[in-house]
Design an enzyme around this catalytic site. Structure first.
Site, PDB file in Angstrom:
ATOM      1  CB  SER A  66       1.599 -11.467   3.227  1.00 19.63           C
ATOM      2  OG  SER A  66       2.003 -10.516   4.175  1.00 19.63           O
ATOM      3  CE  LYS A 107       1.766  -5.252   0.653  1.00 24.24           C
ATOM      4  NZ  LYS A 107       0.720  -5.483   1.635  1.00 24.24           N
ATOM      5  CB  SER A 164       4.544  -5.037   3.727  1.00 24.57           C
ATOM      6  OG  SER A 164       3.196  -5.324   3.516  1.00 24.57           O
TER       7      SER A 164
END
Length: 153
Positions: free
Chosen positions: A58, A61, A113
């Protein structure tokens, strides 16, 4: 009566001692690695395997979205390329005919996601995921990340 008060005092001091000992124990954290840092000073309060190498998941991202928001207009359309559509975990099942505003794409990448969306953002910003990864590594160094390396969005 003296024995009664002595027993109460003993019990209270035992409870206080046990409470203090429980507070001093490590917190129950299920993650393999974790770190708690005091924001104002950077002092590490608690850590568990904080220097172990981990896939950034994450964090990748988040950095992808930060760079996209810095480089593109929030209302700009982001187009899904063949590479973006074929990316593993293209959870929203977009096709090459889809275009999404930067604002909505960032939302998709962060909330579900969306890996295909991350590739589309990288291509919109840098033209390719390889060039974008270089930008990610430069940004990571700029903001003080150490021992970080990004290979893709």
């Amino acid at each position: 009566m003296k024995k009664f008060f002595a027993a109460i005092i003993f019990s209270v001091s035992l409870m206080i001692n046990l409470s203090a000992q429980a507070a001093a124990d490590d917190p129950k954290v299920l993650a393999d690695s974790a770190i708690l840092v005091e924001a104002s000073t950077g002092r590490i309060i608690w850590e568990k395997n904080s220097n172990a190498e981990r896939e950034p998941a994450s964090m990748t991202k988040m950095l992808t979205c930060v760079l996209a928001l810095e480089k593109l207009n929030p209302l700009e359309e982001v187009y899904m390329s063949q590479a973006a559509v074929l990316t593993e975990d293209n959870t929203l099942n977009w096709s090459t005919t889809d275009s999404i505003s930067l604002k909505d794409m960032v939302t998709a990448v962060m909330l579900v996601s969306e890996n295909g969306g991350a590739v589309a953002l990288a291509q919109a910003v840098a033209g390719s995921t390889t060039e974008f990864a270089e930008m990610m590594n430069d940004k990571a160094k700029l903001i003080g990340c150490k021992d970080s390396h990004f290979a893709n969005p």
